[in-house]
Design a protein around this motif. Structure first.
Motif, PDB file in Angstrom:
ATOM      1  N   MET A 251     -14.186 -39.990 -31.653  1.00 34.28           N
ATOM      2  CA  MET A 251     -13.071 -39.263 -30.821  1.00 34.28           C
ATOM      3  C   MET A 251     -13.658 -38.894 -29.412  1.00 34.28           C
ATOM      4  N   ALA A 252     -15.036 -38.526 -29.450  1.00 29.73           N
ATOM      5  CA  ALA A 252     -15.567 -38.007 -28.355  1.00 29.73           C
ATOM      6  C   ALA A 252     -15.476 -38.867 -27.086  1.00 29.73           C
ATOM      7  N   PRO A 253     -15.366 -40.066 -27.110  1.00 30.38           N
ATOM      8  CA  PRO A 253     -15.195 -40.770 -26.091  1.00 30.38           C
ATOM      9  C   PRO A 253     -13.958 -40.705 -25.253  1.00 30.38           C
ATOM     10  N   PHE A 254     -12.942 -39.998 -25.635  1.00 29.01           N
ATOM     11  CA  PHE A 254     -11.739 -39.442 -25.167  1.00 29.01           C
ATOM     12  C   PHE A 254     -11.940 -38.539 -24.181  1.00 29.01           C
ATOM     13  N   ILE A 255     -12.482 -37.571 -24.542  1.00 28.38           N
ATOM     14  CA  ILE A 255     -12.894 -36.184 -23.977  1.00 28.38           C
ATOM     15  C   ILE A 255     -12.938 -36.387 -22.378  1.00 28.38           C
ATOM     16  N   PRO A 256     -13.737 -37.198 -21.862  1.00 31.46           N
ATOM     17  CA  PRO A 256     -13.762 -37.440 -20.493  1.00 31.46           C
ATOM     18  C   PRO A 256     -12.497 -37.723 -19.654  1.00 31.46           C
ATOM     19  N   GLY A 257     -11.826 -38.502 -20.308  1.00 31.42           N
ATOM     20  CA  GLY A 257     -10.419 -38.829 -19.593  1.00 31.42           C
ATOM     21  C   GLY A 257      -9.394 -37.575 -19.711  1.00 31.42           C
ATOM     22  N   ASP A 258      -9.590 -37.038 -20.822  1.00 27.61           N
ATOM     23  CA  ASP A 258      -8.770 -35.771 -21.109  1.00 27.61           C
ATOM     24  C   ASP A 258      -8.869 -34.804 -20.116  1.00 27.61           C
ATOM     25  N   LEU A 259     -10.516 -34.417 -19.780  1.00 28.51           N
ATOM     26  CA  LEU A 259     -10.857 -33.441 -18.825  1.00 28.51           C
ATOM     27  C   LEU A 259     -10.099 -33.979 -17.338  1.00 28.51           C
ATOM     28  N   VAL A 260     -10.071 -35.177 -17.171  1.00 26.23           N
ATOM     29  CA  VAL A 260      -9.330 -35.600 -15.825  1.00 26.23           C
ATOM     30  C   VAL A 260      -8.237 -35.149 -15.924  1.00 26.23           C
ATOM     31  N   LYS A 261      -7.311 -35.343 -17.003  1.00 31.16           N
ATOM     32  CA  LYS A 261      -5.879 -34.833 -17.166  1.00 31.16           C
ATOM     33  C   LYS A 261      -5.831 -33.271 -16.986  1.00 31.16           C
ATOM     34  N   ALA A 262      -6.695 -32.603 -17.451  1.00 32.09           N
ATOM     35  CA  ALA A 262      -6.800 -31.113 -17.519  1.00 32.09           C
ATOM     36  C   ALA A 262      -7.022 -30.740 -16.172  1.00 32.09           C
ATOM     37  N   VAL A 263      -7.512 -31.393 -15.237  1.00 30.67           N
ATOM     38  CA  VAL A 263      -7.822 -31.282 -13.712  1.00 30.67           C
ATOM     39  C   VAL A 263      -6.652 -31.448 -12.899  1.00 30.67           C
ATOM     40  N   LEU A 264      -5.909 -32.710 -13.365  1.00 34.33           N
ATOM     41  CA  LEU A 264      -4.630 -33.076 -12.858  1.00 34.33           C
ATOM     42  C   LEU A 264      -3.602 -32.101 -13.228  1.00 34.33           C
ATOM     43  N   ALA A 265      -3.542 -31.351 -14.427  1.00 34.12           N
ATOM     44  CA  ALA A 265      -2.697 -30.455 -14.810  1.00 34.12           C
ATOM     45  C   ALA A 265      -2.863 -29.241 -13.776  1.00 34.12           C
ATOM     46  N   GLY A 266      -3.966 -28.932 -13.701  1.00 37.09           N
ATOM     47  CA  GLY A 266      -4.254 -27.348 -12.805  1.00 37.09           C
ATOM     48  C   GLY A 266      -3.924 -27.960 -11.331  1.00 37.09           C
ATOM     49  N   MET A 267      -4.183 -29.234 -10.776  1.00 34.15           N
ATOM     50  CA  MET A 267      -3.594 -29.444  -9.415  1.00 34.15           C
ATOM     51  C   MET A 267      -2.136 -29.725  -9.422  1.00 34.15           C
ATOM     52  N   ILE A 268      -1.412 -29.900 -10.202  1.00 37.56           N
ATOM     53  CA  ILE A 268      -0.050 -30.251 -10.299  1.00 37.56           C
ATOM     54  C   ILE A 268       0.512 -28.732 -10.540  1.00 37.56           C
ATOM     55  N   ALA A 269       0.059 -27.956 -11.336  1.00 37.23           N
ATOM     56  CA  ALA A 269       0.792 -26.478 -11.303  1.00 37.23           C
ATOM     57  C   ALA A 269       0.381 -25.719 -10.298  1.00 37.23           C
ATOM     58  N   ARG A 270      -0.872 -26.010  -9.522  1.00 38.55           N
ATOM     59  CA  ARG A 270      -0.737 -25.359  -8.024  1.00 38.55           C
ATOM     60  C   ARG A 270       0.123 -25.722  -7.087  1.00 38.55           C
ATOM     61  N   THR A 271       0.361 -27.179  -7.011  1.00 38.41           N
ATOM     62  CA  THR A 271       1.522 -27.649  -6.448  1.00 38.41           C
ATOM     63  C   THR A 271       2.843 -27.052  -6.460  1.00 38.41           C
ATOM     64  N   ILE A 272       3.165 -27.127  -7.883  1.00 39.68           N
ATOM     65  CA  ILE A 272       4.237 -26.291  -8.108  1.00 39.68           C
ATOM     66  C   ILE A 272       4.433 -24.974  -7.530  1.00 39.68           C
ATOM     67  N   ALA A 273       3.211 -24.372  -7.862  1.00 39.75           N
ATOM     68  CA  ALA A 273       3.248 -22.653  -7.435  1.00 39.75           C
ATOM     69  C   ALA A 273       3.569 -22.689  -5.981  1.00 39.75           C
ATOM     70  N   ARG A 274       2.893 -23.760  -5.284  1.00 45.73           N
ATOM     71  CA  ARG A 274       3.023 -23.429  -3.765  1.00 45.73           C
ATOM     72  C   ARG A 274       4.448 -23.817  -2.924  1.00 45.73           C
ATOM     73  N   TYR A 275       4.952 -24.750  -3.523  1.00 43.31           N
ATOM     74  CA  TYR A 275       6.195 -25.465  -3.182  1.00 43.31           C
ATOM     75  C   TYR A 275       7.609 -25.073  -3.954  1.00 43.31           C
ATOM     76  N   ARG A 276       7.248 -24.723  -5.233  1.00 45.17           N
ATOM     77  CA  ARG A 276       8.618 -24.323  -5.787  1.00 45.17           C
ATOM     78  C   ARG A 276       8.207 -23.291  -6.741  1.00 45.17           C
ATOM     79  N   PRO A 277       7.713 -22.053  -6.222  1.00 46.05           N
ATOM     80  CA  PRO A 277       7.090 -20.915  -7.270  1.00 46.05           C
ATOM     81  C   PRO A 277       7.881 -20.640  -8.124  1.00 46.05           C
ATOM     82  N   SER A 278       9.254 -20.474  -8.204  1.00 48.62           N
ATOM     83  CA  SER A 278      10.252 -20.044  -9.186  1.00 48.62           C
ATOM     84  C   SER A 278      10.283 -21.225 -10.353  1.00 48.62           C
TER      85      SER A 278
END
Length: 190
Positions: free
Chosen positions: A157-184
């Motif tokens: 399963m270890a080879p999947f972790i780098p791709g999931d780390l990218v997903k985690a970064v994307l989740a952070g960026m998307i959450a930040r965008t939602i907080a900025r433009y639609r905080p509620s």
């Protein structure tokens, strides 16, 4: 209450839609999909309980046999296959991700969502997914079969972790965008 139900349904639909993106099949039965990004986002945006309920809704649809998982899969058999640990792990993964975003208020939302996604959406998910895969591979083995070690399952399963780390970064960026433009809409921080 109505708003909560709507958002839970919207994030369940997001998880399903991310499953429509073609999966990358691998030879040992666990495909790379974007649905785990949806699980991370459900927790990061909706918070622990609502995020977990969005995942539970998707799991219910799978159990009913609807083809809502990547590759058009569904049915009770998924809950005992090689990916069962990952599917079952979605619920605590979303919960832990949301719990961390709710609690780490001193950090910017992108960082908290990224940390939550790594710990919940990767750490918790892989812990359950690897154990499930290991159990599946060792179930029903005859005396002539060689059992798979938990370490071997982890290495597979270890080879999947780098791709999931990218997903985690994307989740952070998307959450930040939602907080900025639609905080509620960022209920995890409401």
């Amino acid at each position: 209450m109505e708003r909560n139900l709507t958002l839970i349904t919207v994030f369940a639909a997001l998880i399903v839609v991310l499953g429509l993106v073609p999966a990358i099949p691998l030879g040992f039965g666990v495909p790379i999909t974007l649905q785990s990004l949806g699980v991370m986002l459900a927790g990061a945006v909706l918070g622990s309980w609502r995020g977990a309920l969005a995942v539970l809704l998707v799991q219910g649809l799978v159990a009913l046999g609807l083809p809502v998982l990547a590759g058009g899969r569904g049915g009770l058999g998924i809950f005992v296959g090689p990916t069962a640990g990952f599917l079952i792990g979605w619920l605590p993964a979303a919960f832990v991700t949301g719990f961390i975003v709710e609690r780490i208020r001193a950090l910017p939302v992108a960082v908290a969502a990224g940390i939550g996604s790594v710990l919940g959406g990767i750490g918790v998910l892989y812990a359950l997914g690897i154990v499930g895969f290991w159990l599946f591979k060792n179930a029903g083995m005859g005396p002539e079969d060689t059992p798979m070690s938990l370490w071997t399952a982890t290495l597979i399963m270890a080879p999947f972790i780098p791709g999931d780390l990218v997903k985690a970064v994307l989740a952070g960026m998307i959450a930040r965008t939602i907080a900025r433009y639609r905080p509620s809409a960022l209920i995890a921080r409401a």
